[in-house]
Design a protein around this motif. Structure first.
Motif, mmCIF file in Angstrom:
data_model
loop_
_atom_site.group_PDB
_atom_site.id
_atom_site.type_symbol
_atom_site.label_atom_id
_atom_site.label_comp_id
_atom_site.label_asym_id
_atom_site.label_seq_id
_atom_site.Cartn_x
_atom_site.Cartn_y
_atom_site.Cartn_z
ATOM 1 N N THR A 129 42.447 46.179 48.018
ATOM 2 C CA THR A 129 40.945 46.040 48.757
ATOM 3 C C THR A 129 40.675 44.951 48.303
ATOM 4 O O THR A 129 39.160 44.560 49.252
ATOM 5 C CB THR A 129 40.752 47.250 48.273
ATOM 6 O OG1 THR A 129 39.811 46.977 46.126
ATOM 7 C CG2 THR A 129 41.078 48.587 48.158
ATOM 8 N N GLY A 130 41.534 43.899 47.739
ATOM 9 C CA GLY A 130 40.590 42.602 47.295
ATOM 10 C C GLY A 130 39.428 42.222 45.685
ATOM 11 O O GLY A 130 38.932 42.012 46.016
ATOM 12 N N ARG A 131 39.548 43.947 45.305
ATOM 13 C CA ARG A 131 39.024 43.630 44.354
ATOM 14 C C ARG A 131 39.194 43.103 42.789
ATOM 15 O O ARG A 131 40.514 43.050 42.902
ATOM 16 C CB ARG A 131 38.816 45.369 44.016
ATOM 17 C CG ARG A 131 37.693 45.685 43.264
ATOM 18 C CD ARG A 131 37.111 46.970 42.888
ATOM 19 N NE ARG A 131 38.154 48.326 42.660
ATOM 20 C CZ ARG A 131 39.048 48.928 42.769
ATOM 21 N NH1 ARG A 131 37.787 49.655 41.680
ATOM 22 N NH2 ARG A 131 39.481 49.489 42.332
ATOM 23 N N ASN A 132 38.794 42.277 42.342
ATOM 24 C CA ASN A 132 39.514 42.144 40.851
ATOM 25 C C ASN A 132 39.481 42.871 39.863
ATOM 26 O O ASN A 132 39.112 43.830 39.897
ATOM 27 C CB ASN A 132 38.432 40.908 40.486
ATOM 28 C CG ASN A 132 37.920 39.384 40.857
ATOM 29 O OD1 ASN A 132 39.154 38.888 41.558
ATOM 30 N ND2 ASN A 132 36.816 38.600 40.824
ATOM 31 N N ILE A 133 40.957 42.485 39.681
ATOM 32 C CA ILE A 133 41.054 43.703 38.367
ATOM 33 C C ILE A 133 42.106 42.754 37.169
ATOM 34 O O ILE A 133 42.246 41.769 37.146
ATOM 35 C CB ILE A 133 42.413 44.459 38.844
ATOM 36 C CG1 ILE A 133 43.612 43.903 39.574
ATOM 37 C CG2 ILE A 133 41.686 45.500 39.650
ATOM 38 C CD1 ILE A 133 44.519 44.649 39.706
ATOM 39 N N PRO A 177 40.044 47.355 36.719
ATOM 40 C CA PRO A 177 39.471 47.144 37.102
ATOM 41 C C PRO A 177 37.640 45.941 37.231
ATOM 42 O O PRO A 177 37.331 46.418 35.842
ATOM 43 C CB PRO A 177 37.955 47.745 38.373
ATOM 44 C CG PRO A 177 39.223 49.614 38.040
ATOM 45 C CD PRO A 177 39.689 49.828 37.043
ATOM 46 N N LEU A 178 37.814 45.153 37.618
ATOM 47 C CA LEU A 178 36.318 44.658 36.513
ATOM 48 C C LEU A 178 35.057 44.582 37.354
ATOM 49 O O LEU A 178 35.187 44.785 39.011
ATOM 50 C CB LEU A 178 36.609 42.518 36.578
ATOM 51 C CG LEU A 178 37.813 42.343 35.585
ATOM 52 C CD1 LEU A 178 38.913 40.763 35.698
ATOM 53 C CD2 LEU A 178 37.977 42.779 34.566
#
Length: 162
Positions: free
Chosen positions: A121-125, A161-162
Protein backbone atom coordinates in the motif's frame (compact mmCIF):
# COMPACT_ATOMS: atom_id res chain seq x y z
CA UNK A 1 74.13 -31.19 16.67
CA UNK A 2 74.36 -28.47 13.95
CA UNK A 3 71.93 -30.44 11.79
CA UNK A 4 69.43 -30.69 14.65
CA UNK A 5 69.67 -26.97 15.41
CA UNK A 6 69.29 -26.09 11.71
CA UNK A 7 66.30 -28.42 11.35
CA UNK A 8 64.67 -26.97 14.47
CA UNK A 9 65.27 -23.42 13.21
CA UNK A 10 63.80 -24.33 9.79
CA UNK A 11 60.70 -25.89 11.36
CA UNK A 12 60.11 -22.87 13.63
CA UNK A 13 60.60 -20.43 10.74
CA UNK A 14 58.28 -22.40 8.45
CA UNK A 15 55.67 -22.68 11.20
CA UNK A 16 55.76 -18.91 11.81
CA UNK A 17 55.47 -18.05 8.10
CA UNK A 18 52.56 -20.47 7.73
CA UNK A 19 50.75 -18.78 10.64
CA UNK A 20 51.50 -15.36 9.16
CA UNK A 21 50.07 -16.47 5.81
CA UNK A 22 46.94 -17.81 7.49
CA UNK A 23 46.49 -14.54 9.38
CA UNK A 24 46.90 -12.58 6.14
CA UNK A 25 44.32 -14.78 4.42
CA UNK A 26 41.93 -14.37 7.34
CA UNK A 27 42.42 -10.60 7.23
CA UNK A 28 41.64 -10.62 3.48
CA UNK A 29 38.42 -12.56 4.05
CA UNK A 30 37.36 -10.24 6.88
CA UNK A 31 38.03 -7.29 4.56
CA UNK A 32 35.78 -8.89 1.92
CA UNK A 33 33.13 -9.35 4.59
CA UNK A 34 33.38 -5.65 5.52
CA UNK A 35 33.18 -4.69 1.82
CA UNK A 36 29.91 -6.64 1.55
CA UNK A 37 28.47 -4.56 4.40
CA UNK A 38 29.66 -1.37 2.74
CA UNK A 39 28.11 -2.44 -0.59
CA UNK A 40 24.74 -2.94 1.13
CA UNK A 41 24.75 0.53 2.71
CA UNK A 42 26.09 2.12 -0.49
CA UNK A 43 23.41 0.25 -2.49
CA UNK A 44 26.11 -0.93 -4.88
CA UNK A 45 25.26 -4.33 -6.35
CA UNK A 46 28.32 -4.27 -8.65
CA UNK A 47 30.60 -3.90 -5.62
CA UNK A 48 28.70 -6.69 -3.86
CA UNK A 49 29.43 -9.13 -6.71
CA UNK A 50 32.93 -7.81 -7.55
CA UNK A 51 34.67 -10.60 -5.63
CA UNK A 52 32.28 -13.40 -6.60
CA UNK A 53 33.07 -16.23 -8.96
CA UNK A 54 31.21 -15.92 -12.28
CA UNK A 55 29.73 -19.36 -11.64
CA UNK A 56 28.85 -18.79 -7.99
CA UNK A 57 26.18 -21.01 -6.44
CA UNK A 58 23.62 -19.79 -3.92
CA UNK A 59 21.50 -22.07 -1.74
CA UNK A 60 18.52 -20.47 -0.01
CA UNK A 61 14.91 -21.28 0.84
CA UNK A 62 15.24 -24.82 -0.45
CA UNK A 63 16.46 -23.68 -3.88
CA UNK A 64 19.81 -23.82 -5.67
CA UNK A 65 20.64 -20.81 -7.85
CA UNK A 66 23.50 -20.72 -10.34
CA UNK A 67 24.88 -17.23 -10.90
CA UNK A 68 23.66 -15.40 -13.96
CA UNK A 69 26.13 -12.52 -13.72
CA UNK A 70 24.62 -9.27 -14.91
CA UNK A 71 21.08 -10.48 -14.25
CA UNK A 72 21.91 -11.14 -10.57
CA UNK A 73 23.50 -7.70 -10.30
CA UNK A 74 20.35 -6.08 -11.74
CA UNK A 75 18.07 -8.02 -9.36
CA UNK A 76 20.15 -6.95 -6.35
CA UNK A 77 20.38 -3.35 -7.57
CA UNK A 78 16.57 -3.21 -7.80
CA UNK A 79 16.37 -4.65 -4.27
CA UNK A 80 18.94 -2.16 -2.97
CA UNK A 81 17.00 0.70 -4.59
CA UNK A 82 13.82 -0.35 -2.74
CA UNK A 83 15.24 -0.52 0.81
CA UNK A 84 17.15 1.53 3.38
CA UNK A 85 19.49 -0.46 5.61
CA UNK A 86 19.57 0.47 9.28
CA UNK A 87 21.68 -2.53 10.32
CA UNK A 88 23.67 -5.21 8.54
CA UNK A 89 25.64 -6.20 11.58
CA UNK A 90 27.38 -9.31 12.82
CA UNK A 91 25.79 -10.78 15.94
CA UNK A 92 29.08 -12.65 16.48
CA UNK A 93 32.37 -12.35 14.60
CA UNK A 94 32.51 -14.60 11.53
CA UNK A 95 34.13 -18.01 12.05
CA UNK A 96 36.75 -18.54 9.34
CA UNK A 97 38.39 -21.88 8.58
CA UNK A 98 40.75 -23.02 5.83
CA UNK A 99 41.47 -26.22 3.94
CA UNK A 100 44.89 -27.71 4.74
CA UNK A 101 46.46 -26.20 1.62
CA UNK A 102 44.59 -22.90 2.19
CA UNK A 103 43.15 -22.93 -1.33
CA UNK A 104 39.61 -22.97 0.08
CA UNK A 105 38.08 -21.20 3.05
CA UNK A 106 34.68 -20.87 4.59
CA UNK A 107 33.15 -18.20 6.77
CA UNK A 108 30.21 -18.89 9.07
CA UNK A 109 28.24 -15.67 9.53
CA UNK A 110 25.61 -14.71 12.13
CA UNK A 111 24.00 -11.45 10.97
CA UNK A 112 21.14 -9.18 12.04
CA UNK A 113 19.62 -7.11 9.24
CA UNK A 114 17.21 -4.25 9.88
CA UNK A 115 15.85 -2.28 6.94
CA UNK A 116 12.93 -0.12 5.94
CA UNK A 117 10.88 -0.59 2.81
CA UNK A 118 7.30 -0.01 1.67
CA UNK A 119 4.47 -2.52 1.79
CA UNK A 120 2.01 -3.07 -1.07
CA UNK A 121 0.00 0.00 0.00
CA UNK A 122 3.06 2.26 0.01
CA UNK A 123 3.25 2.43 3.80
CA UNK A 124 6.73 2.39 5.34
CA UNK A 125 7.59 -0.77 7.23
CA UNK A 126 10.62 -1.97 9.14
CA UNK A 127 11.85 -5.53 8.62
CA UNK A 128 14.20 -7.30 11.00
CA UNK A 129 15.74 -10.61 9.95
CA UNK A 130 18.34 -12.76 11.70
CA UNK A 131 20.44 -14.58 9.10
CA UNK A 132 23.02 -17.34 9.34
CA UNK A 133 25.07 -18.43 6.37
CA UNK A 134 28.20 -20.16 5.16
CA UNK A 135 30.29 -18.52 2.45
CA UNK A 136 32.83 -20.66 0.62
CA UNK A 137 35.83 -18.94 -0.98
CA UNK A 138 38.52 -20.15 -3.40
CA UNK A 139 41.97 -18.57 -3.43
CA UNK A 140 42.94 -17.39 -6.89
CA UNK A 141 46.40 -17.72 -8.46
CA UNK A 142 47.04 -14.02 -7.79
CA UNK A 143 46.31 -14.52 -4.06
CA UNK A 144 42.84 -12.91 -4.08
CA UNK A 145 39.80 -14.75 -2.77
CA UNK A 146 36.55 -15.22 -4.71
CA UNK A 147 33.18 -16.24 -3.34
CA UNK A 148 32.26 -19.62 -4.83
CA UNK A 149 29.14 -20.58 -2.90
CA UNK A 150 26.83 -19.25 -0.21
CA UNK A 151 24.26 -21.27 1.73
CA UNK A 152 21.89 -19.18 3.81
CA UNK A 153 19.03 -19.50 6.23
CA UNK A 154 17.09 -17.06 8.36
CA UNK A 155 14.59 -16.79 11.14
CA UNK A 156 11.18 -15.54 10.01
CA UNK A 157 11.14 -11.80 9.41
CA UNK A 158 9.61 -9.42 11.91
CA UNK A 159 7.67 -6.72 10.08
CA UNK A 160 6.54 -3.56 11.90
CA UNK A 161 4.53 -0.74 10.25
CA UNK A 162 6.14 2.66 10.81
Amino acid sequence: MKTTVFLLFFLVAFSCSDKTGAEEDKAQLLKLHAQQRQAHFAKDAKAMFARSSPDMISVNAGKIHMSSGQSDTEVFQNYFNSVEFKKWDDVKPPIIRFSEDRSLAYAVVDKLVVLTTKDSTGRNIEETTHYAWVSIYRKQKNGDWKLECIASTNEPEKVVPL
